[in-house]
Design a protein around this motif. Structure first.
Motif, PDB file in Angstrom:
ATOM      1  N   ALA A   1       8.315 -68.767  13.277  1.00  0.00           N
ATOM      2  CA  ALA A   1       8.772 -68.078  12.075  1.00  0.00           C
ATOM      3  C   ALA A   1       9.729 -68.930  11.258  1.00  0.00           C
ATOM      4  O   ALA A   1       9.695 -68.938  10.036  1.00  0.00           O
ATOM      5  N   GLN A   2      10.600 -69.667  11.942  1.00  0.00           N
ATOM      6  CA  GLN A   2      11.645 -70.395  11.201  1.00  0.00           C
ATOM      7  C   GLN A   2      11.267 -71.830  10.882  1.00  0.00           C
ATOM      8  O   GLN A   2      11.714 -72.375   9.880  1.00  0.00           O
ATOM      9  N   SER A   3      10.531 -72.453  11.779  1.00  0.00           N
ATOM     10  CA  SER A   3      10.349 -73.906  11.642  1.00  0.00           C
ATOM     11  C   SER A   3       8.890 -74.313  11.718  1.00  0.00           C
ATOM     12  O   SER A   3       8.580 -75.468  11.990  1.00  0.00           O
ATOM     13  N   GLY A   4       8.007 -73.347  11.519  1.00  0.00           N
ATOM     14  CA  GLY A   4       6.580 -73.617  11.679  1.00  0.00           C
ATOM     15  C   GLY A   4       6.049 -74.707  10.772  1.00  0.00           C
ATOM     16  O   GLY A   4       5.000 -75.274  11.022  1.00  0.00           O
ATOM     17  N   HIS A   5       6.799 -75.032   9.720  1.00  0.00           N
ATOM     18  CA  HIS A   5       6.254 -75.993   8.759  1.00  0.00           C
ATOM     19  C   HIS A   5       7.053 -77.273   8.650  1.00  0.00           C
ATOM     20  O   HIS A   5       6.902 -78.012   7.692  1.00  0.00           O
ATOM     21  N   VAL A   6       7.913 -77.553   9.605  1.00  0.00           N
ATOM     22  CA  VAL A   6       8.591 -78.852   9.536  1.00  0.00           C
ATOM     23  C   VAL A   6       7.524 -79.927   9.727  1.00  0.00           C
ATOM     24  O   VAL A   6       6.537 -79.704  10.443  1.00  0.00           O
ATOM     25  N   PRO A   7       7.697 -81.069   9.096  1.00  0.00           N
ATOM     26  CA  PRO A   7       6.596 -82.047   9.118  1.00  0.00           C
ATOM     27  C   PRO A   7       6.523 -82.880  10.406  1.00  0.00           C
ATOM     28  O   PRO A   7       6.069 -84.006  10.392  1.00  0.00           O
ATOM     29  N   VAL A   8       6.956 -82.323  11.515  1.00  0.00           N
ATOM     30  CA  VAL A   8       6.862 -83.005  12.817  1.00  0.00           C
ATOM     31  C   VAL A   8       6.323 -81.971  13.820  1.00  0.00           C
ATOM     32  O   VAL A   8       6.799 -80.831  13.814  1.00  0.00           O
ATOM     33  N   PRO A   9       5.344 -82.345  14.651  1.00  0.00           N
ATOM     34  CA  PRO A   9       4.807 -81.366  15.597  1.00  0.00           C
ATOM     35  C   PRO A   9       5.858 -80.921  16.632  1.00  0.00           C
ATOM     36  O   PRO A   9       6.709 -81.711  17.034  1.00  0.00           O
ATOM     37  N   ILE A  10       5.767 -79.664  17.014  1.00  0.00           N
ATOM     38  CA  ILE A  10       6.733 -79.122  17.987  1.00  0.00           C
ATOM     39  C   ILE A  10       5.979 -78.674  19.242  1.00  0.00           C
ATOM     40  O   ILE A  10       4.945 -78.002  19.150  1.00  0.00           O
ATOM     41  N   PHE A  11       6.521 -79.051  20.402  1.00  0.00           N
ATOM     42  CA  PHE A  11       5.922 -78.665  21.684  1.00  0.00           C
ATOM     43  C   PHE A  11       6.907 -77.807  22.457  1.00  0.00           C
ATOM     44  O   PHE A  11       8.120 -77.955  22.328  1.00  0.00           O
ATOM     45  N   LEU A  12       6.343 -76.909  23.271  1.00  0.00           N
ATOM     46  CA  LEU A  12       7.203 -76.036  24.084  1.00  0.00           C
ATOM     47  C   LEU A  12       6.851 -76.199  25.554  1.00  0.00           C
ATOM     48  O   LEU A  12       5.667 -76.190  25.933  1.00  0.00           O
ATOM     49  N   LYS A  13       7.898 -76.345  26.388  1.00  0.00           N
ATOM     50  CA  LYS A  13       7.695 -76.346  27.850  1.00  0.00           C
ATOM     51  C   LYS A  13       8.402 -75.120  28.404  1.00  0.00           C
ATOM     52  O   LYS A  13       9.626 -75.002  28.305  1.00  0.00           O
ATOM     53  N   ASP A  14       7.623 -74.226  29.021  1.00  0.00           N
ATOM     54  CA  ASP A  14       8.187 -72.973  29.553  1.00  0.00           C
ATOM     55  C   ASP A  14       9.227 -73.210  30.640  1.00  0.00           C
ATOM     56  O   ASP A  14      10.171 -72.450  30.807  1.00  0.00           O
ATOM     57  N   THR A  15       8.941 -74.259  31.440  1.00  0.00           N
ATOM     58  CA  THR A  15       9.885 -74.630  32.507  1.00  0.00           C
ATOM     59  C   THR A  15       9.992 -76.149  32.456  1.00  0.00           C
ATOM     60  O   THR A  15       9.147 -76.809  31.853  1.00  0.00           O
ATOM     61  N   PRO A  16      11.035 -76.707  33.094  1.00  0.00           N
ATOM     62  CA  PRO A  16      11.197 -78.161  33.023  1.00  0.00           C
ATOM     63  C   PRO A  16       9.966 -78.939  33.492  1.00  0.00           C
ATOM     64  O   PRO A  16       9.711 -80.046  33.033  1.00  0.00           O
ATOM     65  N   ASP A  17       9.181 -78.336  34.406  1.00  0.00           N
ATOM     66  CA  ASP A  17       8.038 -79.090  34.926  1.00  0.00           C
ATOM     67  C   ASP A  17       6.715 -78.724  34.262  1.00  0.00           C
ATOM     68  O   ASP A  17       5.678 -79.295  34.599  1.00  0.00           O
ATOM     69  N   ALA A  18       6.759 -77.774  33.340  1.00  0.00           N
ATOM     70  CA  ALA A  18       5.493 -77.316  32.742  1.00  0.00           C
ATOM     71  C   ALA A  18       4.902 -78.380  31.822  1.00  0.00           C
ATOM     72  O   ALA A  18       5.595 -79.288  31.371  1.00  0.00           O
ATOM     73  N   GLU A  19       3.610 -78.214  31.560  1.00  0.00           N
ATOM     74  CA  GLU A  19       2.934 -79.081  30.591  1.00  0.00           C
ATOM     75  C   GLU A  19       3.368 -78.666  29.183  1.00  0.00           C
ATOM     76  O   GLU A  19       3.434 -77.466  28.892  1.00  0.00           O
ATOM     77  N   PRO A  20       3.676 -79.613  28.313  1.00  0.00           N
ATOM     78  CA  PRO A  20       4.045 -79.204  26.951  1.00  0.00           C
ATOM     79  C   PRO A  20       2.873 -78.590  26.193  1.00  0.00           C
ATOM     80  O   PRO A  20       1.746 -79.066  26.312  1.00  0.00           O
ATOM     81  N   LYS A  21       3.178 -77.506  25.476  1.00  0.00           N
ATOM     82  CA  LYS A  21       2.131 -76.845  24.696  1.00  0.00           C
ATOM     83  C   LYS A  21       2.515 -76.949  23.219  1.00  0.00           C
ATOM     84  O   LYS A  21       3.675 -76.682  22.856  1.00  0.00           O
ATOM     85  N   GLN A  22       1.581 -77.366  22.388  1.00  0.00           N
ATOM     86  CA  GLN A  22       1.929 -77.523  20.967  1.00  0.00           C
ATOM     87  C   GLN A  22       2.009 -76.157  20.281  1.00  0.00           C
ATOM     88  O   GLN A  22       1.077 -75.355  20.373  1.00  0.00           O
ATOM     89  N   ILE A  23       3.148 -75.879  19.619  1.00  0.00           N
ATOM     90  CA  ILE A  23       3.267 -74.575  18.944  1.00  0.00           C
ATOM     91  C   ILE A  23       3.375 -74.706  17.417  1.00  0.00           C
ATOM     92  O   ILE A  23       3.337 -73.722  16.699  1.00  0.00           O
ATOM     93  N   ALA A  24       3.556 -75.914  16.927  1.00  0.00           N
ATOM     94  CA  ALA A  24       3.505 -76.140  15.466  1.00  0.00           C
ATOM     95  C   ALA A  24       2.906 -77.517  15.252  1.00  0.00           C
ATOM     96  O   ALA A  24       3.227 -78.453  15.986  1.00  0.00           O
ATOM     97  N   ASP A  25       2.018 -77.620  14.256  1.00  0.00           N
ATOM     98  CA  ASP A  25       1.239 -78.860  14.169  1.00  0.00           C
ATOM     99  C   ASP A  25       1.866 -79.978  13.343  1.00  0.00           C
ATOM    100  O   ASP A  25       1.369 -81.101  13.318  1.00  0.00           O
TER     101      ASP A  25
END
Ligand SMILES: Nc1ncnc2c1ncn2[C@@H]1O[C@H](COP(=O)(O)OP(=O)(O)OP(=O)(O)O)[C@@H](O)[C@H]1O
Length: 625
Positions: free
Chosen positions: A204-228
């Motif tokens: 909602a807040q940063s979905g359009h920053v011009p750098v892709p954003i990844f989220l890791k649910d836990t420190p060991d999780a695989e990063p998942k891209q949430i903004a392109d």
């Protein structure tokens, strides 16, 4: 997490300490904004690297893809935001996180200190709270950074209570390049380790920053891209929703309101560039800060170059957004850019377009336009004396409250349509507020003839109105300047013309002139007064009295011109004072008191307050006795 404690704590600059205190104790409920601020800093760092990488490809190494990674650790109650951007050296860490560089911040803090709670939180909201907002949700913040190309890394750490430490750390504990911000969350902020909440907030807040954003649910999780990281402005308009625009506007403007006007277009032809610009709904906190420059960002083919290119003139400094040029060379240096003819063409094109969009809005949606004028009109009017070439356009955009508009806004075209026969000027009155202006004696004669007078209450009005311009061939003329020229304009039908002043009154006026001597440049019969006995105006060749006061107050005027005292010969008091047999002592007191009365009506003090009160006492005593 590193836990060295031997480093000497350093104190925050006084203003940071104040800001932190405000942040921690603020009633500001929308704490989510800290995430937007930290992501925005991370994205800026990636964009800075992209720019520096143009001239020094080695900085990018084998990791050319910018990226922001947000990692959650619910168990340890930690949230980490990491970027592979430019990073900070030990010295830069100290400079950036411990001081406040942003202009206008001090003025903002003074304002907030004087504001009430609710108002204060609104102000914080508008301000864009920056890195320090992390302390709204964290009781310990650590920043580990390694500057691109450096073989060292450093750790900044603070509990936000007044001090921080900086120390070198082993590069193995730092990101390979860039910055990691680690927040030890407060008890009441544990929801920020919830993957769903974080993903929703970031989108909602940063979905359009011009750098892709990844989220890791836990420190060991695989990063998942949430903004392109796709640049919103490069997408076709049809694919962009109003929410997308608002979200982008907020991230680029650092404001929390919605855009009042969005401009998104691609210029083609001689020069090709894309513009995505917004006019905010509310005033930015530092709108009138003398240091405030425009904040339009310049990109070259999606690479951020600078936000100091001054794409728009100063009087459009409230417009936020960016221009992405296809023509400028990518390796253009920030210093060279100001001299580029391509930039000059962009500046001209974008400025004209903003004004023409405003003009369109004024024609098609008056209500929205007037709201916008109400918010930014005072700034736009600076253009009337700063931008000669666009003066006509700006006069067309300007709206005014007037003596006949009943609080509504009027354009100069409206004004021109209501001109009286023989009216040779556009009349205006300058003053600090509408109420005071509306009751000023200088307006009486204009009102009696139904002549509309613009009521100008903005600081900037004194300057442009006196700049000698005209509208439709009619010069702007102050109602407090020179002769009023009202005699040629007819009174409404049915109104008896006032007879000329009697000889005895003329004698009294001559007496007042002798009595006041050098204090005034003239005393004369007034054409503009119908109800009051006296008023002050500027001599024919003098400067408007309000402007004169403003300049004198600012120390920019050595000597002010002596005013002219105008006397209403039809006023019963004047008639009595002029009558045969009036007490000479009373007449002398009255001459001074009338002058002081006129000064008071203009918001000034009597010439000599002690003499004034002695005269007043005498006159009242006579009345009683
Ligand atoms: N992730 C980061 N990477 C590199 N530098 C950073 C990072 N985060 C913060 N900084 C540095 O710290 C400075 C202060 O950040 P802060 O967010 O308080 O203000 P700002 O970003 O300059 O202003 P604004 O909030 O108006 O954008 C930044 O200007 C930048 O130099």
């Amino acid at each position: 997490m590193t836990t060295t404690t031997t480093t000497t704590p350093r104190s925050f600059e006084a203003d940071v300490a104040k800001l932190l205190h405000m942040m921690v104790h603020s009633v500001y409920s929308d704490k989510d904004v800290f995430l937007r601020e930290l992501i925005s800093n991370a994205a800026d760092a990636c964009e800075k690297l992209r720019y520096e990488g143009l001239s020094n490809a080695a900085l990018l190494g084998d990791d050319g893809q910018p990226r922001i990674t947000v990692t959650l650790d619910a168990e340890a109650r930690r949230l980490t935001i990491e970027d592979n951007g430019i990073g900070m050296s030990e010295d830069e860490l100290g400079e950036a996180l411990g001081t406040i560089a942003r202009s206008g911040t001090k003025a903002f803090m003074d304002r907030i200190a004087g504001a009430k709670d609710a108002e204060g939180s609104q102000l914080i909201g508008q301000f864009g709270v920056g890195f320090y907002s992390a302390f709204m949700v964290a009781d310990q913040v650590e920043v580990v950074s390694r500057r691109a190309g450096a073989e060292t890394a450093a750790l900044w750490s603070s509990d936000g209570q007044g001090t921080y430490t900086i120390e070198p750390v082993d590069i193995a504990q730092a990101p390979a390049r860039g910055t990691r911000v680690l927040l030890q969350l407060k008890d009441d902020a544990t929801s920020y380790t919830d993957a769903f909440t974080i993903e929703r907030t970031i989108k909602a807040q940063s979905g359009h920053v011009p750098v892709p954003i990844f989220l890791k649910d836990t420190p060991d999780a695989e990063p998942k891209q949430i903004a392109d990281g796709a640049a919103l402005w490069t997408k076709p308009k049809a694919e962009i929703s109003p929410e997308d625009y608002t979200d982008f506007y907020r991230s680029v403007a650092g404001q929390f309101d919605a855009p009042a006007l969005t401009l998104h277009y691609r210029a083609e032809g001689m020069h090709e560039y894309t513009v995505l610009a917004f006019i905010p709904e509310t005033k930015p906190f530092d709108l009138f800060d003398p240091d405030r420059a425009g904040r339009m960002k310049l990109y070259v083919r999606r690479v951020f170059i600078t936000d100091e290119a001054e794409i728009l003139p100063r009087y459009l400094r409230f417009v936020r957004g960016l221009v992405d040029s296809s023509d400028l060379p990518l390796n253009v240096s920030r210093e060279m850019i100001q001299d580029s003819p391509v930039l000059a063409a962009i500046q001209k094109g974008v400025s004209n377009r903003v004004l023409s969009e405003l003009d369109k809005l004024a024609a098609n949606d008056t209500e929205r336009y007037l709201k916008l004028w109400d918010t930014f009109g005072a700034v736009l009017k600076e253009g009337l004396y700063e931008d000669y070439a666009r003066r006509e356009t700006l006069l067309g955009l300007a709206r005014f409250k007037t003596t006949t508009s009943n609080g509504e806004w009027r354009s100069l075209k409206d004004y021109a349509a209501g001109l009286k026969d023989n009216q040779t000027a556009v009349y205006y009155a300058l003053g600090p507020d509408l109420d005071r202006l509306a009751s000023s004696p200088q307006l009486e004669g204009f009102r009696a003839r139904g002549i509309e007078v613009l009521l100008l209450t903005d600081h900037v009005d004194s300057f442009w109105a006196a700049a000698g311009m005209d509208f439709d061939g009619k010069p702007f003329k102050s109602v407090t300047q020179g002769l009023a020229d009202l005699s040629l304009i007819a009174l409404p039908e049915g109104t008896e013309p006032t007879p000329p002043a009697s000889e005895t009154v003329n004698d009294f006026i001559a007496f007042v002139k002798t009595t006041l001597g050098d204090a005034v440049s003239d005393v004369r019969v007034s054409e503009r007064l119908t109800e009051s006995a006296v008023c002050l105006v500027a001599p024919d060749t003098g400067m408007d009295r309000q402007l004169e006061k403003l300049l004198a107050g600012a120390g920019r005027l050595e000597t002010a011109a002596k005013p002219v005292l105008e006397i209403n010969p039809r006023h019963p008091l004047i008639e009595q004072l002029g009558a045969e047999g009036a007490d000479p002592a009373l007449r002398e007191d009255a001459a001074h008191l009338l002058f002081d009365e006129a000064r008071i009506a203009d918001g000034e003090l009597p010439v000599d307050p002690r003499a004034f009160s002695a005269r007043l006492t005498r006159v009242l005593g006579r009345g009683l006795g």
